[in-house]
Enzyme design. Sequence first.
Site, PDB file in Angstrom:
ATOM      1  CE1 TYR A 186      -3.899   2.328   0.488  1.00 34.08           C
ATOM      2  CE2 TYR A 186      -2.419   3.472   2.050  1.00 34.08           C
ATOM      3  CZ  TYR A 186      -3.608   3.546   1.010  1.00 34.08           C
ATOM      4  OH  TYR A 186      -4.297   4.516   1.045  1.00 34.08           O
ATOM      5  CE  LYS A 190      -3.334   5.292  -1.938  1.00 34.08           C
ATOM      6  NZ  LYS A 190      -4.264   5.866  -2.973  1.00 34.08           N
TER       7      LYS A 190
END
Length: 305
Positions: A186, A190
């Site tokens: 994750y 990002k």
Amino acid sequence: MEPLDLTCDLTSLNGKSAFITGGASGLGLATARKWAEAGVYITIADIQPPTSPVQPGLAHCFHYVYCDVTSWESQVAAFKSALRFSPSGALDIVACFAGTALAPGNQIDHVLAAGVPSLEVDPPRPSSSVRNIEVNLVGSYFTSWLGLYYLRIPGTGTDPELPSNKCLLFCASIAAYMDSPKASTYPASKFGVRGLFRSTRSQTKQLGVRCNLLAPWFFDSPLIAPIKHAMAARGVDMAKVLTFTSIDACVDAATYCVASPEIHGRALAVQPEGTFDLKDDLEDGWGGNQLRPIMQRRRDAGFDV
């Protein structure tokens, strides 16, 4: 460090057309509703229809099209559908909001879970964790590429002598600015979106497009529901541990980015205390000078990375 004043002239949005990936729920849907109230024609590009009805009287402002952001062909078809829906035949705003929930586990956790290394048995290919990268990063790359391609189409009645005020909006996370030892894919996705923003922003003005990025703190949305429920099962109130920011604050920051013609190349951190310009530039240490007080407040509130 004072929060930004997000006051902006919403009348500038009236009659514009926006393409929002991930617009069927959470931040995407909340943003779509806010912009529709300002007179924006919204195309929601998502793998599911909106999870709740649109506002009475504004149904004509909404258009849903199926879109799997990991598929180039699906995104091309969605953009074409959005252009056909737009009254002007053009797009003015592209928001890359599609995303997947945080996949738990550091890469070391995943490697150890694969068992003792052996030349006799191949390790399993990561699946669910890689989905973060496929949707959050690859999806954003496809959306921004196609957005910059199709945003160049002029609308009917457009005066070529007037400056363009179109906008490309990325959505990363504060996870793009900090270590996340409890997860790998994750934050990697990002950080990738942040890198895409930083490598793109200096060039988009030549296409008449402003480029900005949102970096929200945790807010309550369908994406974090699995984590929230897992923590609740252990007797932990996630909202108290993390001090959620509000989804309305994120919507206001997104609206500020698209409605303010002077805002370009900015990365905005949406925090419980307000929205701050991270100043993600060389002169300000690529956001580090701003990030230190932001993360100190989160630690003081009980957050432990």
